[in-house]
Enzyme design. Structure first.
Site, PDB file in Angstrom:
ATOM      1  N   PHE A 130      39.022  43.833  34.997  1.00 54.85           N
ATOM      2  CA  PHE A 130      37.833  44.662  34.835  1.00 54.85           C
ATOM      3  C   PHE A 130      37.473  45.223  36.202  1.00 54.85           C
ATOM      4  O   PHE A 130      37.784  44.613  37.232  1.00 54.85           O
ATOM      5  CB  PHE A 130      36.674  43.835  34.261  1.00 54.85           C
ATOM      6  N   ASP A 144      32.795  37.282  45.390  1.00 50.64           N
ATOM      7  CA  ASP A 144      33.851  37.583  46.361  1.00 50.64           C
ATOM      8  C   ASP A 144      33.784  36.675  47.588  1.00 50.64           C
ATOM      9  O   ASP A 144      34.793  36.442  48.236  1.00 50.64           O
ATOM     10  CB  ASP A 144      33.743  39.048  46.812  1.00 50.64           C
ATOM     11  N   ASN A 149      25.746  36.202  40.810  1.00 51.97           N
ATOM     12  CA  ASN A 149      25.487  37.593  40.390  1.00 51.97           C
ATOM     13  C   ASN A 149      24.934  37.602  38.972  1.00 51.97           C
ATOM     14  O   ASN A 149      24.760  36.554  38.357  1.00 51.97           O
ATOM     15  CB  ASN A 149      26.763  38.435  40.515  1.00 51.97           C
ATOM     16  N   LYS A 165      45.867  45.429  42.279  1.00 50.58           N
ATOM     17  CA  LYS A 165      45.967  44.083  41.686  1.00 50.58           C
ATOM     18  C   LYS A 165      47.161  43.962  40.746  1.00 50.58           C
ATOM     19  O   LYS A 165      47.382  42.915  40.141  1.00 50.58           O
ATOM     20  CB  LYS A 165      44.663  43.728  40.972  1.00 50.58           C
TER      21      LYS A 165
HETATM   22  N1  CTP Z   1      38.385  39.270  40.456  1.00 53.05           N
HETATM   23  C1  CTP Z   1      38.949  38.027  40.592  1.00 53.05           C
HETATM   24  N2  CTP Z   1      38.678  37.277  41.705  1.00 53.05           N
HETATM   25  C2  CTP Z   1      37.876  37.757  42.678  1.00 53.05           C
HETATM   26  C3  CTP Z   1      37.279  39.035  42.524  1.00 53.05           C
HETATM   27  C4  CTP Z   1      37.551  39.771  41.405  1.00 53.05           C
HETATM   28  O1  CTP Z   1      39.697  37.596  39.724  1.00 53.05           O
HETATM   29  N3  CTP Z   1      37.636  36.997  43.726  1.00 53.05           N
HETATM   30  C5  CTP Z   1      38.720  40.079  39.264  1.00 53.05           C
HETATM   31  C6  CTP Z   1      37.589  40.323  38.301  1.00 53.05           C
HETATM   32  O2  CTP Z   1      37.558  39.330  37.301  1.00 53.05           O
HETATM   33  C7  CTP Z   1      37.947  41.684  37.727  1.00 53.05           C
HETATM   34  C8  CTP Z   1      38.664  42.367  38.871  1.00 53.05           C
HETATM   35  O3  CTP Z   1      39.130  41.341  39.714  1.00 53.05           O
HETATM   36  O4  CTP Z   1      38.861  41.589  36.671  1.00 53.05           O
HETATM   37  C9  CTP Z   1      37.848  43.339  39.664  1.00 53.05           C
HETATM   38  O5  CTP Z   1      36.645  42.758  40.039  1.00 53.05           O
HETATM   39  P1  CTP Z   1      35.552  43.590  40.824  1.00 53.05           P
HETATM   40  O6  CTP Z   1      34.422  42.692  41.170  1.00 53.05           O
HETATM   41  O7  CTP Z   1      35.265  44.866  40.094  1.00 53.05           O
HETATM   42  O8  CTP Z   1      36.342  44.031  42.109  1.00 53.05           O
HETATM   43  P2  CTP Z   1      36.686  43.330  43.455  1.00 53.05           P
HETATM   44  O9  CTP Z   1      38.139  43.009  43.466  1.00 53.05           O
HETATM   45  O10 CTP Z   1      35.763  42.200  43.748  1.00 53.05           O
HETATM   46  O11 CTP Z   1      36.469  44.535  44.483  1.00 53.05           O
HETATM   47  P3  CTP Z   1      35.083  45.187  45.037  1.00 53.05           P
HETATM   48  O12 CTP Z   1      34.089  44.057  45.113  1.00 53.05           O
HETATM   49  O13 CTP Z   1      35.496  45.709  46.357  1.00 53.05           O
HETATM   50  O14 CTP Z   1      34.686  46.263  44.070  1.00 53.05           O
END
Ligand code: CTP
Length: 403
Positions: free
Chosen positions: A323, A279, A210, A341
């Site tokens: 975040f 993800d 990303n 979370k």
């Molecule tokens: N995060 C993480 N591990 C993942 C995905 C996210 O630790 N596999 C953490 C990010 O570092 C951030 C938070 O979770 O602090 C939220 O990340 P974000 O990408 O906004 O959300 P997601 O949990 O991935 O949810 P979505 O993609 O459905 O918005």
């Protein structure tokens, strides 16, 4: 009166930002500090000593070998007097002389002779800031423990746009208060921070990733370090220099990031998940480069571990900050992530906003947390990521009860 009885040697070198230092001097005095001003010959072309004399209430020092000035307060005495030497603005020329260890004028000599911390707020044309010679000089200065604050990015007096503007006086004042004379809020505490994107391999040459630049996470590491923390920065692939004094672990994939986080968390007080973790990862990783024609050009994905959720579940004693990168319904989605979370604080970030989010030097954050079950929020920015990082760290320390 946050700076009562603090002795600040405000050094002004040549640059148009010198006029802002007059305001800085006034703010220091208003906060109760004693200020003595040293001006280089270059600074005299932009602002007069009379201005600083009137604002500081002290004579201004300009010459190394001026018998009258030396009789009143010699340069060595001045170097000993200071609790802090703040060079604002610090021109490219002066920083080069400082990096070379010159002692051919009052200010360069003072910087060699003082045992006080030396902080420089650079101000110059963006091309001069980017020049390899300046880069080398900055690295040398930082490796000797001289702190560089800024520069900020934006419109420049020369008509160009880019990094090179001196930080605003109010930002410098905040940092002097917190980082030079404040109680180091995070002293004795270990902080683990994730930053940047992760890369999930498809084959030896391709990956899923990303747009995260890592700037926000690196700014948080710098801010936590400046407030006394021991910082471990777990970084995905980014091209940023490690903030001084932080330990960096470079990783590529989400699973590597989780392993590095878990190996560092043992005695940590705070975890900040700032990385844009991918993800999903490809279910199969080809061990040879995929060649055309590909039989079945469908990329099957499987879910990566959620690093933040894993940390809050396995290490409940660690205060965790997350975040939420969103492209719509910012507060609603962020509040849902706060609860799901189980973090102490979530920083919501609209990554589609102008001058915000991925790759920008600036950001706007709405920080959300719960206090006795009630949702609370605080808004930071739009501002430079470094300033926002300081705001987030201070709020975190308050919520964790580390005042
Ligand atoms: N995060 C993480 N591990 C993942 C995905 C996210 O630790 N596999 C953490 C990010 O570092 C951030 C938070 O979770 O602090 C939220 O990340 P974000 O990408 O906004 O959300 P997601 O949990 O991935 O949810 P979505 O993609 O459905 O918005």
């Amino acid at each position: 009166m946050g700076l009562k009885d603090k002795k600040i040697l405000l050094a002004v070198s040549g640059g148009i930002a010198a006029y802002k230092s007059a305001e800085l001097c006034r703010q220091f005095i208003r906060e109760g500090a004693s200020v003595r001003v040293v001006m280089t010959r270059g600074a005299l072309a932009f602002i007069t000593p009379m201005t600083f004399q009137a604002l500081s209430g002290n004579p201004v020092h300009t010459e190394l070998l001026d018998p009258a000035a030396e009789a009143a307060m010699g340069h060595i005495e001045l170097a000993r007097w200071a609790d802090l030497v703040l060079i604002a603005p610090a021109s490219a020329g002066f920083l080069a002389r400082l990096a070379a260890g010159m002692a051919d004028d009052l200010l360069s000599t003072l910087c060699l002779a003082t045992s006080a911390p030396v902080v420089a707020a650079p101000a110059m044309n963006q091309q001069m800031w980017a020049n390899a010679a300046t880069r080398d000089n900055m690295e040398r200065l930082q490796s000797r423990g001289i702190a560089l604050w800024g520069p900020a990015s934006g419109d420049q007096a020369c008509g160009e746009v880019g990094p090179g503007r001196m930080l605003e006086p109010s930002d410098i004042l905040d940092r002097v208060r917190d980082e030079c004379f404040g109680r180091p809020l995070l002293k004795g505490r270990k902080v683990v921070i994730t930053a940047g994107p992760t890369r999930e391999a498809i084959d030896p040459v391709r990956y899923v990733s990303n747009h995260s630049s890592g700037k926000m996470g690196f700014a948080l590491a710098e801010a936590a370090r400046a407030l006394g923390a021991e910082v471990v920065l777990v970084a995905g692939p980014v091209s940023l220099a490690t903030p001084a004094g932080c330990t960096r672990i470079d990783v590529e994939s989400a699973r590597e990031m989780l392993a590095a986080v878990e190996s560092s968390l043992g005695d940590a007080a705070l975890f900040i998940g700032c990385a844009a973790v991918a993800d999903f990862r490809p279910r199969e990783v080809a061990d040879q480069k995929l060649k055309k024609p590909v039989q079945n050009p469908v990329l099957e994905l499987e879910e990566n571990p959620d690093i933040l959720a894993t940390v809050t579940a396995r290490y409940p004693e660690v205060f965790s900050v997350g975040f939420a990168a969103e492209t719509g319904n910012l507060l609603e989605h962020a509040a849902a992530k706060l609860d799901k979370k189980k973090v102490g604080l979530i920083c919501a970030n609209d990554v589609t906003a102008a001058d915000s989010g991925f790759n920008s030097d600036k950001n706007t954050i709405v920080a959300l947390w719960r206090s006795s079950g009630e949702l609370r929020q605080s808004r930071f920015g739009p501002d430079h990521k470094k300033t926002i990082a300081g705001n987030i760290i201070r709020l975190t320390a308050e919520l964790a009860g580390w005042q």
